[in-house]
Structures are given as structure tokens and as C-alpha cells.
Design a protein around this motif. Structure first.
Motif, short mmCIF file in Angstrom:
data_model
loop_
_atom_site.label_atom_id
_atom_site.label_comp_id
_atom_site.label_asym_id
_atom_site.label_seq_id
_atom_site.Cartn_x
_atom_site.Cartn_y
_atom_site.Cartn_z
N TYR A 182 0.82 -1.29 0.17
CA TYR A 182 -0.03 0.00 -0.07
C TYR A 182 0.83 1.34 0.11
O TYR A 182 2.01 1.31 0.64
N PHE A 211 -0.09 5.51 1.23
CA PHE A 211 -0.87 6.21 1.82
C PHE A 211 -0.96 7.82 1.19
O PHE A 211 0.12 8.27 0.97
N THR A 258 -2.19 11.99 1.96
CA THR A 258 -3.00 12.70 2.58
C THR A 258 -3.42 13.87 1.56
O THR A 258 -2.82 14.22 0.76
N ILE A 294 -7.36 10.39 4.39
CA ILE A 294 -6.27 9.72 3.85
C ILE A 294 -6.63 8.53 3.00
O ILE A 294 -7.84 7.91 3.06
N TYR A 295 -6.04 8.57 1.84
CA TYR A 295 -6.49 7.54 0.84
C TYR A 295 -5.45 6.20 1.01
O TYR A 295 -4.23 6.68 0.60
N VAL A 296 -5.84 5.21 0.80
CA VAL A 296 -5.10 4.00 0.91
C VAL A 296 -5.01 3.41 -0.67
O VAL A 296 -6.32 2.85 -1.14
N THR A 325 -10.72 4.68 1.88
CA THR A 325 -10.64 5.90 2.36
C THR A 325 -10.89 6.00 3.92
O THR A 325 -11.65 5.47 4.50
N ASN A 331 3.25 4.58 8.59
CA ASN A 331 2.36 3.80 9.38
C ASN A 331 3.44 2.68 10.03
O ASN A 331 4.45 2.44 9.77
N ILE A 340 -1.62 4.08 11.67
CA ILE A 340 -1.38 5.17 10.86
C ILE A 340 -1.10 6.24 11.37
O ILE A 340 -2.14 6.54 12.58
#
Length: 253
Positions: free
Chosen positions: A173, A175, A177, A200-202, A213, A228, A233
Motif C-alpha cells: 500500500y 497512503f 493525505t 487519507i486514501y489507501v 478511504t 504507518n 497510521i
């Protein structure tokens, strides 16, 4: 106005992408108004400068990431009077910096992450009136874009989605912001366009798609650095309070 830093989740963290490290090598981008910009390579085992590396003029290099061979990818955010669309690479074996690839319709390459197969680059995508931040996936061997994720492309409520920072959890992943500029006409919020605190988008690296999200409480503003640790996180917020176009940028009325 007194500015304070607030803890989101568990820890306050400042993230810096300079210098870039890998094994015995470290790189920093040196700025000197009286001299051309250059990259400085260090040997971290010996605590000494190995060499300075000339970089193309009229570029706005802003982030670097080092690969497993000690080479260095550099993103070109801005070029002369327009946003940059290039990624450069410094090859230690050839002692040469050259353009790695053109990012095409994705502009303003910025933060980067790296896996065995992919260079993942935070960039922008837009039509004539809107800008949406996201990531592009570059096949390192083929030097071509093999996937992309731009946030909220199909939602007219959001005029601009800014990616403020990107960090990599592992090979699964990345991440992002964010914050948002909301379209006043679509949202019917009055005279001024409005900035909204982001989420936050993963991003799933293998599937090259949005995984989830994570909503951030709206009383936190300016969600920047993060990392993380295990299943947690950690995100840094600059301050608290709602963010609007009027209160934060009154000169833009």
C-alpha cells in the motif's frame, strides 16, 4: 496568530524526503542562488562526499528516491513556465543523470515510492477547469505508465483534490493525505469556493486501485506528514479548526 501542532491518532511526525538513503549512499539536492543546483552523493559508511552531480538547468527537482543499486530517481515538478512531466535517473555505474521517462498527461510529479517492479509517483491529472491529485504506476523495466489512480475524478463537487503528502507502508500500500477545493456552484455554498480538510486514501499497489478511504475529523487542518507502524497510521496536523477560503486566504476575495 499562535500556531500549534496537534496529534492525530498517536504521534506527531514530520516527514522529509531529503536526503534519500539506500545502503551506503545518501543524496541531497543542493540549492545555492549563486550556483547551479546539483545533487550531492554521500558515502554514509565513510561519512564523506563522493561526488556532486550536475542536473539539467531550468528544472524544479523536488523529490528523490534511491533504488537497490544506489541509483537515484528524481522528480521534475516544474519546468520554466509550466508544470514538469519528467522523471530523471542518476546511474551510479555510468556516473550520469538522464531522463528516465516523460509522464505525459500526468503533470507535476512529486513524492515517490518504490517496489521491485514499480516506481509509484504522486502526480496531478486535470481537464481545463479541475485538478485531481493521485498516483501513477511506472514499470521500471519498460519505462511506461501501467496504471493510475486519480482521486474523485467523477465527483463534480470537488474542483481540486490536493495530495499533500504520500508515504509507503510496505510493498502492498501507499497512503495519500489530502485536502479539497469544493466547487461553489455545484455545492451551492455561497460566494466563495471552500477548502475542506482532506482524508487519507489507501492505494493498493498490486491492484493499482483505491483500497479504502480513512476519514479524518474535520476539526483538524493541514494534514501533511505521516507513516504507518504495523496496523496503525500516524498523521501530523498543523492546527485545529475549520478551513475556509475566506479565513485562510482573505486576500483572495
Amino acid at each position: 496568530m499562535k500556531t500549534r501542532s496537534y496529534l492525530l491518532l498517536l504521534i506527531l511526525l514530520t516527514v522529509s524526503y531529503f536526503p534519500a538513503f539506500a545502503g551506503e549512499y545518501a543524496y541531497v539536492l543542493r540549492f545555492n542562488p549563486e550556483e547551479p543546483e546539483c545533487i550531492v552523493q554521500f558515502n554514509t559508511d565513510k561519512d564523506e562526499i563522493v561526488r556532486t552531480i550536475e542536473i539539467p538547468a531550468k528544472k524544479a527537482f523536488n523529490n528523490m528516491i534511491v533504488d537497490e543499486n544506489g541509483g537515484c530517481y528524481i522528480s521534475d515538478y516544474y519546468y520554466f513556465s509550466d508544470y514538469g512531466r519528467d522523471i530523471y535517473y542518476y546511474d551510479t555505474r555510468e556516473n550520469q543523470i538522464k531522463r528516465f521517462m516523460d509522464t505525459g498527461s500526468a503533470f507535476g510529479p512529486h513524492y515517490m515510492a518504490l517496489t521491485k517492479d514499480y516506481l509509484i509517483v504522486q502526480a496531478e491529472g486535470r481537464d481545463e477547469t479541475r485538478g485531481h491529485g493521485g498516483v501513477i504506476f511506472i514499470d521500471r523495466k519498460k519505462k511506461e505508465i501501467v496504471g493510475q489512480v486519480f482521486l474523485k475524478e467523477d465527483e463534480p463537487y470537488f474542483r481540486i483534490v490536493n495530495v499533500l503528502n504520500m508515504f509507503q507502508g510496505d510493498d502492498k500500500y501507499v497512503f495519500l493525505t489530502t485536502d479539497y477545493l469544493i466547487d461553489q456552484d455545484v455545492a451551492k455554498i455561497g460566494t466563495f469556493e471552500c477548502f475542506d480538510n482532506g482524508d487519507i486514501y489507501v492505494i493498493d499497489i498490486n491492484k493499482k486501485e483505491l483500497f479504502k478511504t480513512i476519514e479524518i475529523p474535520r476539526d483538524y487542518r493541514f494534514i501533511f506528514g505521516g507513516c504507518n507502524m504495523g496496523d496503525k497510521i500516524y498523521i501530523a496536523a498543523a492546527t485545529k479548526g475549520l478551513r475556509t477560503y475566506e479565513t485562510d486566504w482573505p486576500s483572495n476575495r
